[in-house]
Design a protein around this motif. Sequence first.
Motif, PDB file in Angstrom:
ATOM      1  N   ILE A  89      31.400   0.418  24.540  1.00 27.61           N
ATOM      2  CA  ILE A  89      32.542   1.033  25.221  1.00 27.61           C
ATOM      3  C   ILE A  89      32.562   0.465  26.632  1.00 27.61           C
ATOM      4  O   ILE A  89      31.649   0.707  27.418  1.00 27.61           O
ATOM      5  CB  ILE A  89      32.423   2.566  25.249  1.00 27.61           C
ATOM      6  N   GLY A  90      33.594  -0.299  26.919  1.00 27.85           N
ATOM      7  CA  GLY A  90      33.669  -0.990  28.213  1.00 27.85           C
ATOM      8  C   GLY A  90      32.589  -2.052  28.259  1.00 27.85           C
ATOM      9  O   GLY A  90      32.588  -2.980  27.459  1.00 27.85           O
ATOM     10  N   THR A  91      31.669  -1.917  29.198  1.00 30.82           N
ATOM     11  CA  THR A  91      30.566  -2.878  29.292  1.00 30.82           C
ATOM     12  C   THR A  91      29.222  -2.175  29.078  1.00 30.82           C
ATOM     13  O   THR A  91      28.194  -2.623  29.579  1.00 30.82           O
ATOM     14  CB  THR A  91      30.564  -3.556  30.673  1.00 30.82           C
ATOM     15  N   GLU A  92      29.241  -1.075  28.328  1.00 27.89           N
ATOM     16  CA  GLU A  92      28.011  -0.335  28.046  1.00 27.89           C
ATOM     17  C   GLU A  92      27.893  -0.077  26.554  1.00 27.89           C
ATOM     18  O   GLU A  92      28.897  -0.001  25.849  1.00 27.89           O
ATOM     19  CB  GLU A  92      28.003   0.997  28.809  1.00 27.89           C
ATOM     20  N   ALA A  93      26.654   0.076  26.083  1.00 30.84           N
ATOM     21  CA  ALA A  93      26.391   0.352  24.671  1.00 30.84           C
ATOM     22  C   ALA A  93      25.972   1.809  24.519  1.00 30.84           C
ATOM     23  O   ALA A  93      25.231   2.346  25.338  1.00 30.84           O
ATOM     24  CB  ALA A  93      25.303  -0.574  24.152  1.00 30.84           C
ATOM     25  N   PHE A  94      26.448   2.437  23.430  1.00 32.82           N
ATOM     26  CA  PHE A  94      26.140   3.833  23.164  1.00 32.82           C
ATOM     27  C   PHE A  94      25.708   4.006  21.714  1.00 32.82           C
ATOM     28  O   PHE A  94      26.203   3.315  20.824  1.00 32.82           O
ATOM     29  CB  PHE A  94      27.368   4.714  23.422  1.00 32.82           C
ATOM     30  N   LEU A  95      24.800   4.947  21.494  1.00 30.71           N
ATOM     31  CA  LEU A  95      24.364   5.326  20.154  1.00 30.71           C
ATOM     32  C   LEU A  95      25.158   6.555  19.755  1.00 30.71           C
ATOM     33  O   LEU A  95      25.090   7.595  20.425  1.00 30.71           O
ATOM     34  CB  LEU A  95      22.860   5.623  20.148  1.00 30.71           C
ATOM     35  N   LEU A  96      25.905   6.456  18.665  1.00 29.78           N
ATOM     36  CA  LEU A  96      26.756   7.544  18.212  1.00 29.78           C
ATOM     37  C   LEU A  96      26.216   8.145  16.924  1.00 29.78           C
ATOM     38  O   LEU A  96      25.709   7.424  16.048  1.00 29.78           O
ATOM     39  CB  LEU A  96      28.183   7.041  17.958  1.00 29.78           C
ATOM     40  N   ASN A  97      26.316   9.451  16.797  1.00 31.65           N
ATOM     41  CA  ASN A  97      26.057  10.177  15.559  1.00 31.65           C
ATOM     42  C   ASN A  97      24.594  10.158  15.108  1.00 31.65           C
ATOM     43  O   ASN A  97      24.316  10.392  13.943  1.00 31.65           O
ATOM     44  CB  ASN A  97      26.966   9.638  14.447  1.00 31.65           C
ATOM     45  N   ALA A  98      23.653   9.876  15.990  1.00 36.38           N
ATOM     46  CA  ALA A  98      22.229   9.968  15.642  1.00 36.38           C
ATOM     47  C   ALA A  98      21.781  11.393  15.911  1.00 36.38           C
ATOM     48  O   ALA A  98      22.043  11.942  16.976  1.00 36.38           O
ATOM     49  CB  ALA A  98      21.409   9.001  16.467  1.00 36.38           C
ATOM     50  N   GLN A  99      21.107  11.987  14.947  1.00 32.56           N
ATOM     51  CA  GLN A  99      20.695  13.376  15.109  1.00 32.56           C
ATOM     52  C   GLN A  99      19.264  13.471  15.606  1.00 32.56           C
ATOM     53  O   GLN A  99      18.349  12.934  15.000  1.00 32.56           O
ATOM     54  CB  GLN A  99      20.806  14.125  13.787  1.00 32.56           C
ATOM     55  N   ILE A 100      19.093  14.151  16.738  1.00 33.02           N
ATOM     56  CA  ILE A 100      17.768  14.497  17.254  1.00 33.02           C
ATOM     57  C   ILE A 100      17.719  16.021  17.259  1.00 33.02           C
ATOM     58  O   ILE A 100      18.433  16.674  18.010  1.00 33.02           O
ATOM     59  CB  ILE A 100      17.528  13.926  18.660  1.00 33.02           C
ATOM     60  N   THR A 101      16.896  16.573  16.387  1.00 31.02           N
ATOM     61  CA  THR A 101      16.788  18.015  16.248  1.00 31.02           C
ATOM     62  C   THR A 101      16.315  18.635  17.559  1.00 31.02           C
ATOM     63  O   THR A 101      15.383  18.120  18.169  1.00 31.02           O
ATOM     64  CB  THR A 101      15.791  18.356  15.119  1.00 31.02           C
ATOM     65  N   PRO A 102      16.928  19.727  17.997  1.00 31.22           N
ATOM     66  CA  PRO A 102      16.507  20.352  19.259  1.00 31.22           C
ATOM     67  C   PRO A 102      15.045  20.799  19.206  1.00 31.22           C
ATOM     68  O   PRO A 102      14.586  21.330  18.199  1.00 31.22           O
ATOM     69  CB  PRO A 102      17.430  21.564  19.400  1.00 31.22           C
ATOM     70  N   TYR A 103      14.335  20.579  20.300  1.00 30.63           N
ATOM     71  CA  TYR A 103      12.940  21.004  20.415  1.00 30.63           C
ATOM     72  C   TYR A 103      12.936  22.523  20.557  1.00 30.63           C
ATOM     73  O   TYR A 103      13.562  23.072  21.464  1.00 30.63           O
ATOM     74  CB  TYR A 103      12.304  20.320  21.625  1.00 30.63           C
ATOM     75  N   ARG A 104      12.244  23.191  19.666  1.00 29.24           N
ATOM     76  CA  ARG A 104      12.381  24.651  19.614  1.00 29.24           C
ATOM     77  C   ARG A 104      11.686  25.392  20.747  1.00 29.24           C
ATOM     78  O   ARG A 104      11.977  26.555  20.984  1.00 29.24           O
ATOM     79  CB  ARG A 104      11.921  25.178  18.265  1.00 29.24           C
ATOM     80  N   PHE A 105      10.776  24.750  21.459  1.00 23.89           N
ATOM     81  CA  PHE A 105      10.093  25.414  22.560  1.00 23.89           C
ATOM     82  C   PHE A 105      10.712  25.077  23.921  1.00 23.89           C
ATOM     83  O   PHE A 105      10.146  25.411  24.952  1.00 23.89           O
ATOM     84  CB  PHE A 105       8.609  25.032  22.578  1.00 23.89           C
ATOM     85  N   ALA A 106      11.858  24.420  23.924  1.00 16.69           N
ATOM     86  CA  ALA A 106      12.496  24.016  25.179  1.00 16.69           C
ATOM     87  C   ALA A 106      13.059  25.222  25.911  1.00 16.69           C
ATOM     88  O   ALA A 106      13.627  26.126  25.294  1.00 16.69           O
ATOM     89  CB  ALA A 106      13.612  23.015  24.900  1.00 16.69           C
TER      90      ALA A 106
END
Length: 158
Positions: free
Chosen positions: A57-74
């Motif tokens: 997007i423009g002049t930057e790269a992005f990772l879309l739709n990758a799932q990182i499960t929320p850390y439950r102790f955060a």
Amino acid sequence: MNYTSYNSGVPIITNKLARREYEILSTFTAGLLLTGPEVKSLRLGQASLRGSHVKIIGTEAFLLNAQITPYRFASQKELEPKRTRKLLLKRRELDRLIGASQEKGRTLVPLAFKTGRTIKLEIGIGRGKKQHEKREELKRREQRREVERTIRGRLRGF
């Protein structure tokens, strides 16, 4: 969730479908812009790259739709598990990715999360495989397994 580990105990989360669906022409390693709880989740192997992709997007790269499960102790507020994450690349690498993504038939595919001291994402420039190519690959793999089985069987006989 595809979770395996190296001999050194460094976990890695792979996108197994990527190598089945795409012929990988070259690979890059990129850093990721993550929050603390996301890093902890990745270190525990709680992520998935299934269905994700890299987009310029423009002049930057992005990772879309990758799932990182929320850390439950955060203690922080929870972030969206499939949010867009910025990739950290050198300008020369980013220019190569931009050029490759503009070529016809080329796709930027996330291959694996590599964790160690730092969290990295392995990106591949891929060309989509056709159905007949996938069938041929399965035949070759099955033939190779059969040959290995017969060799092992003969070695045990001695």
